[in-house]
Design an enzyme around this catalytic site. Structure first.
Site, PDB file in Angstrom:
ATOM      1  N   ARG A   1       0.559  -0.832  -0.305  1.00 52.77           N
ATOM      2  CA  ARG A   1      -0.292  -0.275  -0.458  1.00 52.77           C
ATOM      3  C   ARG A   1       1.036   1.135   0.095  1.00 52.77           C
ATOM      4  O   ARG A   1      -0.061   1.766  -0.425  1.00 52.77           O
ATOM      5  CB  ARG A   1      -0.583  -0.576   1.197  1.00 52.77           C
ATOM      6  CG  ARG A   1      -2.104  -1.366   1.010  1.00 52.77           C
ATOM      7  CD  ARG A   1      -3.074  -1.155   0.056  1.00 52.77           C
ATOM      8  NE  ARG A   1      -3.273  -2.769   0.737  1.00 52.77           N
ATOM      9  CZ  ARG A   1      -4.075  -3.756  -0.157  1.00 52.77           C
ATOM     10  NH1 ARG A   1      -3.864  -3.055  -1.890  1.00 52.77           N
ATOM     11  NH2 ARG A   1      -5.564  -4.553   0.123  1.00 52.77           N
TER      12      ARG A   1
ATOM     13  N   ARG B   1       0.794 -14.089  -1.387  1.00 51.05           N
ATOM     14  CA  ARG B   1       1.277 -13.747  -0.353  1.00 51.05           C
ATOM     15  C   ARG B   1       0.977 -14.349   0.837  1.00 51.05           C
ATOM     16  O   ARG B   1       1.571 -13.814   1.862  1.00 51.05           O
ATOM     17  CB  ARG B   1      -0.167 -13.289   0.257  1.00 51.05           C
ATOM     18  CG  ARG B   1      -0.717 -11.940  -0.560  1.00 51.05           C
ATOM     19  CD  ARG B   1      -2.621 -11.658  -0.621  1.00 51.05           C
ATOM     20  NE  ARG B   1      -2.314 -10.957   0.116  1.00 51.05           N
ATOM     21  CZ  ARG B   1      -3.635 -10.758   1.102  1.00 51.05           C
ATOM     22  NH1 ARG B   1      -4.440 -11.323   0.469  1.00 51.05           N
ATOM     23  NH2 ARG B   1      -3.773 -10.453   2.010  1.00 51.05           N
TER      24      ARG B   1
ATOM     25  N   LYS C   1      -1.899 -12.916  10.111  1.00 52.37           N
ATOM     26  CA  LYS C   1      -3.216 -12.707   9.347  1.00 52.37           C
ATOM     27  C   LYS C   1      -3.482 -13.633   8.702  1.00 52.37           C
ATOM     28  O   LYS C   1      -2.172 -14.549   8.177  1.00 52.37           O
ATOM     29  CB  LYS C   1      -3.568 -10.926   9.133  1.00 52.37           C
ATOM     30  CG  LYS C   1      -2.326 -11.393   7.548  1.00 52.37           C
ATOM     31  CD  LYS C   1      -3.296 -10.045   7.050  1.00 52.37           C
ATOM     32  CE  LYS C   1      -2.251  -9.172   5.958  1.00 52.37           C
ATOM     33  NZ  LYS C   1      -2.992  -8.199   5.275  1.00 52.37           N
TER      34      LYS C   1
ATOM     35  N   HIS D   1     -13.494 -10.812  -0.171  1.00 54.30           N
ATOM     36  CA  HIS D   1     -14.202  -9.996  -0.410  1.00 54.30           C
ATOM     37  C   HIS D   1     -14.660  -9.236  -1.023  1.00 54.30           C
ATOM     38  O   HIS D   1     -15.316  -8.697  -0.908  1.00 54.30           O
ATOM     39  CB  HIS D   1     -12.277  -9.004  -1.475  1.00 54.30           C
ATOM     40  CG  HIS D   1     -11.318  -8.837  -0.869  1.00 54.30           C
ATOM     41  ND1 HIS D   1     -10.055  -9.009  -0.436  1.00 54.30           N
ATOM     42  CD2 HIS D   1     -10.549  -7.532  -0.403  1.00 54.30           C
ATOM     43  CE1 HIS D   1      -9.566  -9.349   0.294  1.00 54.30           C
ATOM     44  NE2 HIS D   1      -9.563  -7.995   0.418  1.00 54.30           N
TER      45      HIS D   1
ATOM     46  N   ASP E   1     -10.681  -8.391  10.621  1.00 55.26           N
ATOM     47  CA  ASP E   1     -10.175  -8.233   8.481  1.00 55.26           C
ATOM     48  C   ASP E   1     -11.019  -7.154   8.671  1.00 55.26           C
ATOM     49  O   ASP E   1     -12.142  -6.683   8.973  1.00 55.26           O
ATOM     50  CB  ASP E   1     -10.999  -9.163   7.537  1.00 55.26           C
ATOM     51  CG  ASP E   1      -9.800  -8.601   6.192  1.00 55.26           C
ATOM     52  OD1 ASP E   1      -9.009  -7.866   5.855  1.00 55.26           O
ATOM     53  OD2 ASP E   1      -9.429 -10.250   5.625  1.00 55.26           O
TER      54      ASP E   1
END
Length: 435
Positions: free
Chosen positions: A152, A213, A243, A256, A329
């Site tokens: 990010r 990831r 996580k 998502h 989350d």
């Protein structure tokens, strides 16, 4: 690093012990207000004892102070004093600073799409401005900086390889170095909490959301990498988050956009999913993030883990012995919004065992729902205090309970993407068989 972690764990153990006795709840003054207020909280004179500092701070907080600490929203704009229509429509105030003064959240999370990340000096100015706006108790300022696919703060930070590349080296020492580099750069920007490392074991090659990831598909090897990364973040003085508990590695649905169901038996979970989380807890990880996944063999209710007391409290706290902060989350993800409204989701997450409510899609609705649940007794003040105590203990362990360090823009320019940090990235790529 060892001293910091030891202090943190001492505070966390104290917080856990306070659960049975009610901790600061019985000593706290009557609530001064039950709606957002702009008046600063009373900041007590710090005690030399870390656990006492936490209890003294907790005792000086109103109910609205405490409820605010549970929330970690996204705020919009490049500066704390920048007005935006997005802030007005979501929070009823114009600027990030005004939102913090009104609701007193425990933290915020930065994203490029929210206009938060434009340049090194701009991010430093933003984080310093956000901290200056926080009355009484400094903020956890978080980033979702895993490196690789989820970066990010790119292109400001060093372009480090993804977890899968680090895992391919077979060297946990490199996972630790990478995490220390990331943590050092985050701290220079004024960011004190990273939502990393990923502790999922990517055992399903069709997984649409984890993939590179994760450090790999071998639970024991991933566990070594995760523990090393936690230590690396601590070397840098930044809080780390494992996580997505209880494991997001064997899914074909992205949480998502939908609600994944993982049909692992308890025995399979122990073998395939649990080892990296156990390792993270043993390494002193500051926080664990829940997954919006259903594991019917662990909890037959059909609720995602984020809303499951059997999983968050039963497995993570009682069985794995985790005493730190549990973060949901992002609550704007489809996987957690299937069955309940946005206000009810926030309440159920706290009742399940969560401490931080990350990115609620309708902040006023979630805030009001939690406040109403506290007023009615559905969330007892003792339960509220347990979460706030854990959050304050994390802040105390990272040196920001009473005063947040001010980031220095010139130093940040020197630290970020420095030649030494680029060399770490080069060595990792070389060890993994790349150039």
């Amino acid at each position: 690093m060892r001293v910091v972690v030891a202090v943190m764990m001492t505070g966390l153990v104290m917080g856990c012990a306070g659960q049975s006795a009610g901790g600061g709840a019985s000593a706290a003054p009557a609530a001064r207000t039950e709606t957002p207020a702009s008046a600063p909280s009373r900041t007590p004179t710090p005690s030399p004892d870390p656990a006492s500092q936490v209890e003294e701070t907790l005792a000086g907080m109103s109910v609205s102070d405490k409820v605010g600490q549970l929330f970690m929203p996204v705020l919009y704009g490049a500066r704390a004093d920048t007005a935006s229509q997005e802030n007005r429509s979501r929070y009823g105030v114009a600027t990030p600073a005004e939102m913090i003064e009104k609701y007193r959240p425990g933290g915020v999370i930065l994203f490029p799409w929210a206009g938060n990340v434009k340049s090194v000096k701009q991010v430093v100015s933003l984080t310093n401005g956000l901290q200056a706006a926080s009355p009484g108790i400094p903020l956890l300022i978080a980033a979702d900086q895993e490196n690789g696919k989820v970066s990010r703060l790119s292109p400001l930070v060093t372009d480090l390889p993804s977890a899968s590349v680090i895992g391919a080296t077979g060297k946990p020492s490199l996972a630790r170095e990478a995490a220390e580099v990331t943590g050092t750069e985050l701290l220079a920007l004024g960011v004190n909490l990273d939502f990393a490392p990923v502790a999922d074991v990517n055992i399903n090659p069709r997984n649409p959301v984890i993939g590179p990831r994760a450090y790999g598909d071998d639970p024991d090897e991933v566990a070594k990498m995760v523990a090393a990364a936690v230590r690396g973040f601590h070397d840098a003085g930044v809080a780390s988050t494992a996580k997505h508990f209880p494991g997001h590695g064997d899914t074909t649905v992205d949480s998502h956009t939908g609600l994944p169901v993982i049909d692992h038996s308890r025995e399979q979970w122990e073998k395939l999913d649990a080892p990296p989380f156990r390792a993270a807890v043993e390494a002193g990880v500051d926080a664990v993030m829940s997954a919006h996944v259903v594991m019917p063999k662990l909890d037959p209710s059909g609720d995602p883990a984020t809303l499951s007391k059997k999983i968050l409290t039963g497995l993570l706290r009682e069985e794995l012995g985790f005493t730190g902060v549990i973060s949901t989350d992002a609550l704007d993800m489809a996987g957690v919004r299937k069955r309940y409204g946005d206000g009810e989701v926030a309440v159920r997450a706290i009742l399940a065992g969560a401490d931080i409510l990350l990115m609620p899609p309708d902040f006023p609705k979630a805030y009001k729902a939690v406040m109403s649940a506290v007023k009615s007794g559905r969330i007892s003040e003792e339960r509220l205090d347990r979460s706030v105590r854990r959050i304050l203990t994390l802040k105390q362990a990272r040196g920001i309970l009473h005063e947040a360090p001010k980031a220095d823009a010139e130093r940040a320019v020197r630290v970020l993407d420095s030649p030494a940090h680029r060399e770490v990235a080069r060595r990792i790529n070389a060890a993994a068989g790349g150039s």
